[in-house]
Design a protein around this motif. Structure first.
Motif, PDB file in Angstrom:
ATOM      1  N   GLY B  44       0.786  -1.238   0.000  1.00 46.31           N
ATOM      2  CA  GLY B  44       0.000   0.000   0.000  1.00 46.31           C
ATOM      3  C   GLY B  44       0.812   1.280   0.000  1.00 46.31           C
ATOM      4  O   GLY B  44       0.386   2.290  -0.551  1.00 46.31           O
ATOM      5  N   ALA B  45       1.996   1.247   0.624  1.00 47.79           N
ATOM      6  CA  ALA B  45       2.752   2.484   0.838  1.00 47.79           C
ATOM      7  C   ALA B  45       3.074   3.206  -0.466  1.00 47.79           C
ATOM      8  O   ALA B  45       3.009   4.434  -0.545  1.00 47.79           O
ATOM      9  CB  ALA B  45       4.029   2.171   1.608  1.00 47.79           C
ATOM     10  N   ALA B  46       3.392   2.431  -1.492  1.00 54.01           N
ATOM     11  CA  ALA B  46       3.811   3.039  -2.758  1.00 54.01           C
ATOM     12  C   ALA B  46       2.718   3.914  -3.365  1.00 54.01           C
ATOM     13  O   ALA B  46       2.996   4.991  -3.883  1.00 54.01           O
ATOM     14  CB  ALA B  46       4.206   1.939  -3.748  1.00 54.01           C
ATOM     15  N   VAL B  47       1.470   3.471  -3.274  1.00 51.47           N
ATOM     16  CA  VAL B  47       0.402   4.240  -3.904  1.00 51.47           C
ATOM     17  C   VAL B  47       0.019   5.485  -3.099  1.00 51.47           C
ATOM     18  O   VAL B  47      -0.429   6.474  -3.661  1.00 51.47           O
ATOM     19  CB  VAL B  47      -0.875   3.401  -4.173  1.00 51.47           C
ATOM     20  CG1 VAL B  47      -0.622   2.375  -5.242  1.00 51.47           C
ATOM     21  CG2 VAL B  47      -1.407   2.763  -2.916  1.00 51.47           C
ATOM     22  N   ALA B  48       0.230   5.441  -1.758  1.00 44.88           N
ATOM     23  CA  ALA B  48      -0.227   6.543  -0.906  1.00 44.88           C
ATOM     24  C   ALA B  48       0.400   7.867  -1.332  1.00 44.88           C
ATOM     25  O   ALA B  48      -0.271   8.903  -1.424  1.00 44.88           O
ATOM     26  CB  ALA B  48       0.105   6.238   0.552  1.00 44.88           C
ATOM     27  N   ALA B 169      -2.810  12.159   5.236  1.00 42.36           N
ATOM     28  CA  ALA B 169      -2.747  11.374   6.465  1.00 42.36           C
ATOM     29  C   ALA B 169      -3.056   9.940   6.046  1.00 42.36           C
ATOM     30  O   ALA B 169      -4.032   9.699   5.336  1.00 42.36           O
ATOM     31  CB  ALA B 169      -3.789  11.876   7.447  1.00 42.36           C
ATOM     32  N   ILE B 170      -2.201   9.016   6.452  1.00 38.89           N
ATOM     33  CA  ILE B 170      -2.355   7.640   5.974  1.00 38.89           C
ATOM     34  C   ILE B 170      -2.814   6.721   7.092  1.00 38.89           C
ATOM     35  O   ILE B 170      -2.294   6.775   8.204  1.00 38.89           O
ATOM     36  CB  ILE B 170      -1.021   7.127   5.400  1.00 38.89           C
ATOM     37  CG1 ILE B 170      -0.607   8.005   4.215  1.00 38.89           C
ATOM     38  CG2 ILE B 170      -1.126   5.666   4.968  1.00 38.89           C
ATOM     39  CD1 ILE B 170       0.794   7.776   3.735  1.00 38.89           C
ATOM     40  N   LYS B 171      -3.781   5.895   6.799  1.00 39.56           N
ATOM     41  CA  LYS B 171      -4.213   4.888   7.771  1.00 39.56           C
ATOM     42  C   LYS B 171      -4.225   3.533   7.074  1.00 39.56           C
ATOM     43  O   LYS B 171      -4.800   3.387   5.999  1.00 39.56           O
ATOM     44  CB  LYS B 171      -5.608   5.229   8.282  1.00 39.56           C
ATOM     45  CG  LYS B 171      -6.049   4.290   9.391  1.00 39.56           C
ATOM     46  CD  LYS B 171      -7.298   4.784  10.085  1.00 39.56           C
ATOM     47  CE  LYS B 171      -7.753   3.761  11.116  1.00 39.56           C
ATOM     48  NZ  LYS B 171      -6.961   3.801  12.359  1.00 39.56           N
ATOM     49  N   THR B 172      -3.558   2.582   7.688  1.00 35.99           N
ATOM     50  CA  THR B 172      -3.508   1.242   7.095  1.00 35.99           C
ATOM     51  C   THR B 172      -4.211   0.265   8.031  1.00 35.99           C
ATOM     52  O   THR B 172      -3.941   0.251   9.233  1.00 35.99           O
ATOM     53  CB  THR B 172      -2.044   0.795   6.892  1.00 35.99           C
ATOM     54  OG1 THR B 172      -1.380   1.773   6.097  1.00 35.99           O
ATOM     55  CG2 THR B 172      -1.964  -0.550   6.185  1.00 35.99           C
ATOM     56  N   VAL B 173      -5.130  -0.502   7.482  1.00 37.42           N
ATOM     57  CA  VAL B 173      -5.820  -1.498   8.308  1.00 37.42           C
ATOM     58  C   VAL B 173      -5.723  -2.877   7.652  1.00 37.42           C
ATOM     59  O   VAL B 173      -5.583  -2.979   6.435  1.00 37.42           O
ATOM     60  CB  VAL B 173      -7.323  -1.155   8.525  1.00 37.42           C
ATOM     61  CG1 VAL B 173      -7.495   0.193   9.208  1.00 37.42           C
ATOM     62  CG2 VAL B 173      -8.071  -1.176   7.206  1.00 37.42           C
ATOM     63  N   ALA B 174      -5.806  -3.889   8.478  1.00 38.66           N
ATOM     64  CA  ALA B 174      -5.842  -5.260   7.940  1.00 38.66           C
ATOM     65  C   ALA B 174      -7.305  -5.632   7.775  1.00 38.66           C
ATOM     66  O   ALA B 174      -8.127  -5.374   8.648  1.00 38.66           O
ATOM     67  CB  ALA B 174      -5.158  -6.212   8.903  1.00 38.66           C
ATOM     68  N   LEU B 175      -7.613  -6.199   6.635  1.00 35.33           N
ATOM     69  CA  LEU B 175      -9.006  -6.503   6.339  1.00 35.33           C
ATOM     70  C   LEU B 175      -9.176  -8.005   6.175  1.00 35.33           C
ATOM     71  O   LEU B 175      -8.472  -8.637   5.405  1.00 35.33           O
ATOM     72  CB  LEU B 175      -9.365  -5.788   5.028  1.00 35.33           C
ATOM     73  CG  LEU B 175     -10.812  -5.800   4.595  1.00 35.33           C
ATOM     74  CD1 LEU B 175     -11.568  -4.714   5.341  1.00 35.33           C
ATOM     75  CD2 LEU B 175     -10.900  -5.546   3.099  1.00 35.33           C
ATOM     76  N   ASP B 176     -10.106  -8.547   6.921  1.00 37.29           N
ATOM     77  CA  ASP B 176     -10.440  -9.961   6.772  1.00 37.29           C
ATOM     78  C   ASP B 176     -11.606 -10.052   5.820  1.00 37.29           C
ATOM     79  O   ASP B 176     -12.714  -9.689   6.188  1.00 37.29           O
ATOM     80  CB  ASP B 176     -10.931 -10.515   8.124  1.00 37.29           C
ATOM     81  CG  ASP B 176      -9.808 -11.164   8.888  1.00 37.29           C
ATOM     82  OD1 ASP B 176      -8.786 -11.506   8.254  1.00 37.29           O
ATOM     83  OD2 ASP B 176      -9.969 -11.315  10.114  1.00 37.29           O
ATOM     84  N   ALA B 177     -11.375 -10.514   4.611  1.00 39.86           N
ATOM     85  CA  ALA B 177     -12.523 -10.618   3.709  1.00 39.86           C
ATOM     86  C   ALA B 177     -13.060 -12.032   3.784  1.00 39.86           C
ATOM     87  O   ALA B 177     -12.315 -12.999   3.727  1.00 39.86           O
ATOM     88  CB  ALA B 177     -12.123 -10.252   2.298  1.00 39.86           C
TER      89      ALA B 177
END
Ligand SMILES: Cc1cc2nc3c(=O)[nH]c(=O)nc-3n(C[C@H](O)[C@H](O)[C@H](O)COP(=O)(O)OP(=O)(O)OC[C@H]3O[C@@H](n4cnc5c(N)ncnc54)[C@H](O)[C@@H]3O)c2cc1C
Ligand SMILES: Nc1ncnc2c1ncn2[C@@H]1O[C@H](COP(=O)(O)O)[C@@H](O)[C@H]1O
Lengths: 255, 322
Positions: B44-48, B169-177
Motif C-alpha cells: 500500500g505504501a507506494a500508492v499513498a 494522512a495515511i491509515k492502514t488497516v488489515a481486512l479480513d474478507a
C-alpha cells in the motif's frame, strides 16, 4: 436446478427515446417497449443449460408496469417454463436500491440455484443490479461474463474489463450477469409462441412479497433536452477529399 | 467539510489503474477527498504518495490477502469500513466493470442510494447533486438523494483533474474478507497498453472503425490513422463482433461513451446505438462510401468515399502539416 432470469422491459433503442421533462421518468408512449436485448442473451444462457439437461427449470422474472407482461410472454415463447411479474403502482420511478430490494425479495421467495441478469440495461445503464442483488441475497456475484459454464455446483466464465480479461468462478447459489458477448437469444418458434400462452405467468404485489419502503432514495431534480446535432459539410471524394479534410482539421486546430 | 471517499482501482500487483485524479478532484470540489485502496498486504505504501500528489487529504489502505483473488467483496468491505471510519457522506467510484460491482455491493451493504454514471457533481446545501447524460446525451438530468448515504458511480474520463498536491494522512488497516459469498478470480490477463496510444475514454481524438473495414488485417488502417493523430482507437459493435478488435474498444449504447474534441468514424454507418456513444464529441468526421449513411446526419465534415483510398491520403496530408 432452478435458474431465474431477470428480464427488463426497455424502450427500443432503434427508436427515438424520450424522457418526460417534468417528471424525469421515461415517456412510455414515445417508443416501443421491448425486452432488452441483453436479457434475451441472459435467457439464452439459461436455456442452453436446459437444452443440455431437461430437469433445469427456467423462470423469467420482471418488475415493471403492466406492459412488462409482453416481455415475459416473449421469454416464455423463447422457452422459459414460467414467469413472475412484480407489478405494483408504487414502483413507478423506483431507483436501483428499491429495484434491488424488490427483486431480491421476489427471488428469495421463489428460491434459486442461479440468477442470470444482463450486465447493464440499455435505459438505466446503472450496471449494478447483479452485484447489489448478490449482496442482498448473501451469495456470490459473477458479473459481465461472455459465455457461462455451469456444472452442478458452480458457475464460471471470462469477464472482459477495461484492463483485460479475468477468469473467475463462483459456487452456487450465485448471481451472474451476461454481456453482449454472450450468444444471441434464439427466435421463438411456432410451437414456442403457441405454448407461451398456456404457460404460467404469476403476478405478485409488494404486499405479497412483504417489501416495505426502502431507505435513501435518489430523485430527479431537473431534466433538460439537448438540441439535436445538425449535419455540416459533406463532400464526395474526387481525389482531393483527404487534403480538404486535413485543411479543415488544421484550421480548427484539431491537428 | 464532509468527507468524501474515492475508491481507487489497483491492478492485481497493486499499481494504480487508470487515473484517479479526476474523481479526487470531483471529491475535493464537494468535500475532503479520502482515497481508499484495497491491496495485498505490504503493497500500500507506494500508492499513498502518488494519491497525495493527486489531491487526497487522507489515504485509507485496506490490506487483504484476498484483494486480488475475490471479486468486489474485499473492496466493498474496505469502503464500508472507511465510510464508518471517516463518517463519509458520499462514496465516489469510477464506473468501470469492477467499479460498478463494488458500487452495487456497497449500496446494499450501506442501505445507500445510488447516483449512477455522474458526469458532474455539485453541492447544494446538504445535498449532493449529480448530472447525468442520458440516452446518448439527448438529455441532461440532475438527480439527488434527499437523505442518507450516497454512492456515486462517476463516468470514467468525465472529470478534469484540478486538485492541488496534499500530504495525506495515511491509515492502514488489515481486512479480513469473507470469501464464502464471493466469486473467486482464477486468472487475470492484463491487456498491455499498445505503444503510447491514449485511453479511449480520456482521449482528445478518437478514430473508430466499423464493418466497412472489411477484414481483421485491414482494420490496421484505423490504427495507422489513430497513430498519425495521437488518437485512441474505437470501434462499432459490428467490428467487435467480427473479432477485429477487443470489446473494450466498442463505442456506443452498450460500449464506451466518448466525448472527445475530434471523433473520426471510418466505415461506420452510424446506427442510432453507435451515435448514442459519440454524438457529444465536439467535432465529428465521417468517411463512408454510402452517401445516405446516417452517420452523415451528425458529422461536421463528411466524406462520401472509400476509406481505403481516402485514409492513406489523409495520413500523408496530416504528416505534411506537422
Ligand atoms: C441493444 C443494442 C445495442 C447496441 N450497441 C451498440 C454499440 O454500443 N455500438 C455500436 O457501434 N453498435 C451497437 N449496436 C449495433 C448497431 O445497431 C449496428 O448494428 C452497428 O453499429 C453497425 O456497425 P457498423 O456501422 O460498423 O456496420 P454497418 O451498419 O454494416 O455499416 C458499415 C458501413 O461501412 C460502409 N462501408 C463499407 N465499405 C466501405 C469502404 N470501403 N469505405 C467507406 N465506407 C465503407 C458502408 O457504407 C456502411 O455504412 C447495438 C444494437 C443493439 C440492438
Ligand atoms: N425492473 C427490472 N425487472 C427485472 N430485471 C431487472 C429490472 N431492472 C434491472 N434488471 C436486471 O438487471 C440488469 C442490469 O440492470 P441495471 O443495473 O439497471 O443496468 C438488467 O439487464 C436485468 O437483467
Amino acid at each position: 436446478m432452478k435458474i431465474v432470469v431477470l428480464v427488463k422491459q426497455v424502450p427500443d433503442t432503434f427508436g427515438e427515446r424520450k424522457l418526460d421533462t417534468t417528471t424525469g421518468l421515461l415517456d412510455r408512449d414515445a417508443s416501443e417497449p421491448i425486452i432488452d436485448e441483453i436479457n434475451e442473451r441472459a435467457l439464452e444462457a439459461a436455456l442452453q443449460q436446459k437444452d443440455a439437461d431437461k430437469s433445469v427449470e427456467v423462470v423469467a422474472l420482471s418488475m415493471g408496469p403492466s406492459s412488462a407482461t409482453d416481455a415475459l410472454r416473449k421469454a416464455l415463447a423463447m422457452g422459459a417454463d414460467r414467469a413472475i411479474h412484480v407489478l405494483d403502482d408504487s414502483l413507478a420511478g423506483a431507483d436501483v436500491a428499491r429495484t434491488t430490494a424488490v427483486i431480491g425479495a421476489a427471488v428469495a421467495s421463489e428460491g434459486f440455484d442461479l440468477v442470470v441478469a444482463g450486465n447493464e440495461s440499455t435505459d438505466g445503464r446503472g450496471g449494478v443490479l447483479a452485484s447489489s442483488l448478490a449482496e442482498t441475497l448473501g451469495v456470490a456475484a459473477l458479473t459481465s461474463i461472455g459465455e457461462l459454464t455451469v456444472d452442478g455446483t458452480s458457475v464460471s466464465g471470462v469477464r472482459a474489463t477495461e484492463y483485460g480479461t479475468v477468469t473467475a468462478r463462483a459456487d452456487l447459489p450465485a448471481v451472474v450477469s451476461a454481456t453482449e458477448r454472450a450468444p444471441e437469444g434464439r427466435f421463438p418458434n411456432f410451437k414456442g409462441i403457441m405454448t407461451a400462452k398456456k404457460k404460467p405467468l404469476a403476478t405478485v404485489t409488494l404486499a405479497e412479497l412483504g417489501v416495505g419502503d426502502s431507505g435513501a432514495r435518489s430523485t430527479v431534480v431537473s431534466v433538460a433536452e439537448r438540441p439535436a446535432r445538425t449535419a455540416g459539410v459533406k463532400i464526395v471524394d474526387d481525389g482531393t477529399a483527404a487534403t480538404q479534410l486535413a485543411e479543415f482539421l488544421a484550421s480548427n486546430r484539431l491537428i | 467539510m464532509p468527507n468524501i471517499l474515492v475508491f481507487v482501482e489497483t491492478s492485481a500487483s497493486g499499481e494504480l489503474r487508470s487515473n484517479p485524479a479526476g474523481a479526487l478532484s470531483a471529491a475535493a470540489a464537494i468535500g475532503t477527498p479520502v482515497a481508499v485502496v484495497t491491496v495485498s498486504p505490504g503493497s500500500g505504501a507506494a500508492v499513498a504518495d502518488t494519491l497525495g500528489k493527486l489531491g487526497a487529504a487522507h489515504v485509507f489502505i485496506a490490506e487483504s490477502a484476498s484483494a486480488a483473488t475475490l471479486l468486489a467483496t474485499p473492496q466493498a468491505a474496505a469502503l464500508a469500513a472507511a465510510a464508518a471510519e471517516y463518517d463519509a457522506s458520499a462514496v465516489l467510484i469510477e464506473g468501470t466493470t469492477d467499479g460498478r460491482d463494488i458500487a452495487g455491493r456497497l449500496v446494499a451493504r450501506l442501505g445507500a442510494a445510488l447516483l449512477a454514471d455522474a458526469v458532474a457533481l455539485k453541492r447544494d446545501g446538504d445535498r449532493l447533486v449529480a448530472t447525468h447524460s442520458v440516452f446518448g446525451g439527448a438529455y441532461t438530468v440532475e438527480s439527488t438523494v434527499e437523505d442518507g448515504p450516497v454512492v456515486v458511480t462517476v463516468r470514467p474520463g468525465a472529470f478534469e483533474a484540478t486538485s492541488a498536491t496534499a500530504t495525506p494522512a495515511i491509515k492502514t488497516v488489515a481486512l479480513d474478507a469473507d470469501g464464502s459469498a464471493s466469486a473467486v478470480i482464477d486468472s487475470v490477463v492484463e491487456e498491455k497498453a499498445v505503444s503510447s496510444r491514449p485511453e479511449l475514454r480520456e482521449a482528445k481524438t478518437v478514430v473508430s472503425g466499423g464493418r466497412g473495414l472489411g477484414a481483421a488485417d485491414k482494420f490496421v488502417l484505423v490504427e495507422q490513422l489513430a497513430d498519425a493523430l495521437g488518437a485512441a482507437v474505437g470501434a462499432s459493435r459490428a467490428a467487435v463482433d467480427a473479432g477485429w478488435i477487443p470489446s473494450n474498444h466498442q463505442v456506443g449504447q452498450t460500449g464506451t461513451t466518448v466525448s472527445p474534441d475530434l471523433y473520426i468514424a471510418l466505415g461506420i454507418s452510424g446506427a442510432i446505438q453507435h451515435r448514442a456513444g459519440m454524438q457529444t464529441a465536439k467535432t465529428i468526421v465521417a468517411i463512408n462510401k454510402d452517401a445516405d449513411a446516417p452517420i452523415f446526419d451528425v458529422a461536421d465534415f463528411g466524406i462520401v468515399g472509400d476509406v481505403f483510398s481516402v485514409v492513406p491520403q489523409l495520413i500523408d496530408a496530416v504528416a505534411s502539416k506537422n
